[in-house]
Write a protein that holds these residues in place. Sequence first.
Motif, PDB file in Angstrom:
ATOM      1  N   ALA A 231      80.066 -58.922  95.974  1.00 54.94           N
ATOM      2  CA  ALA A 231      79.631 -59.382  97.291  1.00 54.94           C
ATOM      3  C   ALA A 231      80.814 -59.862  98.124  1.00 54.94           C
ATOM      4  O   ALA A 231      80.900 -59.586  99.322  1.00 54.94           O
ATOM      5  CB  ALA A 231      78.601 -60.507  97.136  1.00 54.94           C
ATOM      6  N   GLU A 232      81.739 -60.560  97.482  1.00 55.13           N
ATOM      7  CA  GLU A 232      82.923 -61.043  98.194  1.00 55.13           C
ATOM      8  C   GLU A 232      83.797 -59.875  98.639  1.00 55.13           C
ATOM      9  O   GLU A 232      84.309 -59.856  99.767  1.00 55.13           O
ATOM     10  CB  GLU A 232      83.712 -61.994  97.298  1.00 55.13           C
ATOM     11  CG  GLU A 232      84.791 -62.771  98.005  1.00 55.13           C
ATOM     12  CD  GLU A 232      85.368 -63.873  97.134  1.00 55.13           C
ATOM     13  OE1 GLU A 232      86.078 -64.744  97.672  1.00 55.13           O
ATOM     14  OE2 GLU A 232      85.100 -63.871  95.914  1.00 55.13           O
ATOM     15  N   PHE A 233      83.971 -58.890  97.758  1.00 54.85           N
ATOM     16  CA  PHE A 233      84.756 -57.710  98.103  1.00 54.85           C
ATOM     17  C   PHE A 233      84.107 -56.935  99.248  1.00 54.85           C
ATOM     18  O   PHE A 233      84.785 -56.475 100.173  1.00 54.85           O
ATOM     19  CB  PHE A 233      84.905 -56.826  96.861  1.00 54.85           C
ATOM     20  CG  PHE A 233      85.655 -55.545  97.107  1.00 54.85           C
ATOM     21  CD1 PHE A 233      87.025 -55.541  97.283  1.00 54.85           C
ATOM     22  CD2 PHE A 233      84.975 -54.344  97.174  1.00 54.85           C
ATOM     23  CE1 PHE A 233      87.712 -54.364  97.510  1.00 54.85           C
ATOM     24  CE2 PHE A 233      85.653 -53.162  97.410  1.00 54.85           C
ATOM     25  CZ  PHE A 233      87.028 -53.170  97.571  1.00 54.85           C
ATOM     26  N   ILE A 313      98.502 -46.128 108.090  1.00 61.27           N
ATOM     27  CA  ILE A 313      98.278 -46.876 106.850  1.00 61.27           C
ATOM     28  C   ILE A 313      96.872 -46.588 106.343  1.00 61.27           C
ATOM     29  O   ILE A 313      95.900 -46.700 107.073  1.00 61.27           O
ATOM     30  CB  ILE A 313      98.471 -48.378 107.087  1.00 61.27           C
ATOM     31  CG1 ILE A 313      99.891 -48.661 107.574  1.00 61.27           C
ATOM     32  CG2 ILE A 313      98.168 -49.162 105.813  1.00 61.27           C
ATOM     33  CD1 ILE A 313     100.128 -50.107 107.934  1.00 61.27           C
ATOM     34  N   SER A 314      96.751 -46.216 105.082  1.00 60.67           N
ATOM     35  CA  SER A 314      95.460 -45.928 104.479  1.00 60.67           C
ATOM     36  C   SER A 314      95.344 -46.678 103.167  1.00 60.67           C
ATOM     37  O   SER A 314      96.238 -46.617 102.312  1.00 60.67           O
ATOM     38  CB  SER A 314      95.318 -44.417 104.233  1.00 60.67           C
ATOM     39  OG  SER A 314      94.091 -44.144 103.609  1.00 60.67           O
ATOM     40  N   LEU A 315      94.230 -47.418 103.022  1.00 59.76           N
ATOM     41  CA  LEU A 315      94.013 -48.218 101.809  1.00 59.76           C
ATOM     42  C   LEU A 315      92.843 -47.689 100.989  1.00 59.76           C
ATOM     43  O   LEU A 315      92.307 -48.410 100.162  1.00 59.76           O
ATOM     44  CB  LEU A 315      93.740 -49.674 102.200  1.00 59.76           C
ATOM     45  CG  LEU A 315      94.849 -50.395 102.969  1.00 59.76           C
ATOM     46  CD1 LEU A 315      94.383 -51.779 103.371  1.00 59.76           C
ATOM     47  CD2 LEU A 315      96.121 -50.491 102.141  1.00 59.76           C
ATOM     48  N   LEU A 322      89.690 -50.846  93.277  1.00 62.83           N
ATOM     49  CA  LEU A 322      89.077 -52.167  93.153  1.00 62.83           C
ATOM     50  C   LEU A 322      87.570 -52.059  92.987  1.00 62.83           C
ATOM     51  O   LEU A 322      86.978 -52.779  92.168  1.00 62.83           O
ATOM     52  CB  LEU A 322      89.423 -53.003  94.384  1.00 62.83           C
ATOM     53  CG  LEU A 322      90.891 -53.441  94.532  1.00 62.83           C
ATOM     54  CD1 LEU A 322      91.105 -54.104  95.877  1.00 62.83           C
ATOM     55  CD2 LEU A 322      91.288 -54.380  93.406  1.00 62.83           C
ATOM     56  N   GLN A 323      86.916 -51.168  93.756  1.00 61.34           N
ATOM     57  CA  GLN A 323      85.466 -51.023  93.650  1.00 61.34           C
ATOM     58  C   GLN A 323      85.061 -50.496  92.284  1.00 61.34           C
ATOM     59  O   GLN A 323      84.065 -50.940  91.704  1.00 61.34           O
ATOM     60  CB  GLN A 323      84.962 -50.085  94.744  1.00 61.34           C
ATOM     61  CG  GLN A 323      83.440 -50.004  94.835  1.00 61.34           C
ATOM     62  CD  GLN A 323      82.814 -51.318  95.260  1.00 61.34           C
ATOM     63  OE1 GLN A 323      82.972 -51.759  96.385  1.00 61.34           O
ATOM     64  NE2 GLN A 323      82.087 -51.958  94.340  1.00 61.34           N
ATOM     65  N   MET A 325      86.637 -51.030  89.499  1.00 64.81           N
ATOM     66  CA  MET A 325      86.783 -52.136  88.547  1.00 64.81           C
ATOM     67  C   MET A 325      85.569 -53.061  88.605  1.00 64.81           C
ATOM     68  O   MET A 325      85.029 -53.465  87.563  1.00 64.81           O
ATOM     69  CB  MET A 325      88.063 -52.914  88.848  1.00 64.81           C
ATOM     70  CG  MET A 325      89.351 -52.149  88.569  1.00 64.81           C
ATOM     71  SD  MET A 325      90.819 -53.019  89.169  1.00 64.81           S
ATOM     72  CE  MET A 325      90.677 -54.570  88.294  1.00 64.81           C
ATOM     73  N   VAL A 326      85.128 -53.391  89.819  1.00 62.58           N
ATOM     74  CA  VAL A 326      83.966 -54.272  89.967  1.00 62.58           C
ATOM     75  C   VAL A 326      82.714 -53.589  89.433  1.00 62.58           C
ATOM     76  O   VAL A 326      81.889 -54.211  88.748  1.00 62.58           O
ATOM     77  CB  VAL A 326      83.788 -54.667  91.445  1.00 62.58           C
ATOM     78  CG1 VAL A 326      82.488 -55.442  91.626  1.00 62.58           C
ATOM     79  CG2 VAL A 326      84.964 -55.495  91.924  1.00 62.58           C
ATOM     80  N   ASN A 327      82.540 -52.292  89.718  1.00 59.58           N
ATOM     81  CA  ASN A 327      81.365 -51.562  89.245  1.00 59.58           C
ATOM     82  C   ASN A 327      81.300 -51.533  87.723  1.00 59.58           C
ATOM     83  O   ASN A 327      80.220 -51.633  87.127  1.00 59.58           O
ATOM     84  CB  ASN A 327      81.381 -50.137  89.786  1.00 59.58           C
ATOM     85  CG  ASN A 327      81.116 -50.075  91.279  1.00 59.58           C
ATOM     86  OD1 ASN A 327      80.662 -51.050  91.873  1.00 59.58           O
ATOM     87  ND2 ASN A 327      81.404 -48.950  91.889  1.00 59.58           N
ATOM     88  N   ALA A 328      82.458 -51.365  87.078  1.00 56.33           N
ATOM     89  CA  ALA A 328      82.483 -51.349  85.611  1.00 56.33           C
ATOM     90  C   ALA A 328      82.046 -52.697  85.048  1.00 56.33           C
ATOM     91  O   ALA A 328      81.291 -52.762  84.066  1.00 56.33           O
ATOM     92  CB  ALA A 328      83.886 -50.986  85.127  1.00 56.33           C
ATOM     93  N   LYS A 329      82.503 -53.785  85.652  1.00 59.25           N
ATOM     94  CA  LYS A 329      82.101 -55.119  85.191  1.00 59.25           C
ATOM     95  C   LYS A 329      80.612 -55.356  85.426  1.00 59.25           C
ATOM     96  O   LYS A 329      79.932 -55.977  84.605  1.00 59.25           O
ATOM     97  CB  LYS A 329      82.917 -56.186  85.920  1.00 59.25           C
ATOM     98  CG  LYS A 329      84.410 -56.152  85.618  1.00 59.25           C
ATOM     99  CD  LYS A 329      84.696 -56.432  84.154  1.00 59.25           C
ATOM    100  CE  LYS A 329      86.188 -56.471  83.877  1.00 59.25           C
ATOM    101  NZ  LYS A 329      86.474 -56.677  82.423  1.00 59.25           N
TER     102      LYS A 329
END
Length: 408
Positions: A231-233, A313-315, A322-323, A325-329
């Motif tokens: 949610a924070e991300f 610039i592209s992130l 990062l998404q 990593m969060v999805n795996a957790k």
Amino acid sequence: PPKVQAAGLPEIVPPKVQRGAQAAPSHMKRSAGGKGDTKLAETDRNTARLDVLTLRNEATTKGTIRQMSKVSPDLSASVNAYTRMVVTRHFTAVARNQDGTANPEATQMCQALLNRLNFLQDYTDGFSGMSGIHAIGEALTKELRIEGSCALELVLDKALMPNRLQPISTSQLSFYADSSGYAYPVQKAPDGTEINLDTPAFFYESLDQDLTTAYSDSPMEAGVSAAVADAEFTNDVRRIIKRAIHPRLDVEIDVELFRKMMPPEVRDDPTKEEQFIETYVRNVTEEVNGLEPDDALVHFDNIKFDYLNNGNISLNREYETLQNMVNAKLATGTKAPPAVLGHGSGSQNIASTETMLFVRYCEGVQNKVNSIISRALTLGMRLLGHDVFVKFEFERIDLRPDSELEAF
């Protein structure tokens, strides 16, 4: 030497039960002795304006999980998937003698009792609020996912005969230990008093019970931190999209031309000049921020407009990593494979393995639901005079369609 006859199991003492419901329905907000009718308030979480991060301020961890299971996409998907898998279309119930052999007469009576509990009610009481077996199974499954335990009361009528099955939220239960060391449940009533549920008609089941405590643990507790991080991300990405990805207008005011257009009485007074500048900048800001994408922009040559963006610039790679990593957790913490949470990607072999593991997870929860309903029906049959136990089972979980199963 004389033969020693093997000792048999002692006879089961008839249950000492009480009439009526002992536990209060979990949605009630007043004590049973209150006078007059009270309107039950409906809770609106204002989900469209709710920041999920504020749910971290709940008083208890299970309270946070209960709220997030309704508004967090991943926790909600996990609870919903388990409920849909565990509570299957059909169920069976067979009454058996204590040696395991089927008892046809008691089974027939059990089927009649199930039909009574599932479809029929005492019409003289008006609206009864009685739930069917599938609705009871859904409520119990949801409690097992949120609280790690579930509770059920077999409510008896005035003749001490089974009347209905009443699920109770285990979030309202506390446990006390008696002098012999056994724990018994107590429900906190809406008025703050405690209802003793040390009765044979009240049943409790926990999932993966920790033996060092009498209370259950939610199987989704490990997913709370991941859900909060997600949610924070998401909030951060939403702000970054508006600030750095979507084009914005850059407004430049030519100071020399702007000063020339000032009235003389303002230009010669520093205080009036400062107020004039602040008012002008504020008006331009409000006008620009209020523009719709298809609005035309008309201005004097003392103001210049240009698009402001993040250039080349592209992130997207960083965001994707990062998404993931969060999805795996989240998948690990909520005990649901990525495909169930909508994060699935990979080969067919991986998807098949994840599906089989998820079915095993669901079967563990289904066993608890089957067990507590079986125990309640067993008491009901014994009160009807049958010395049997009842084995209740929802249909086994199988993802294959009926047309495919016909071949087997």
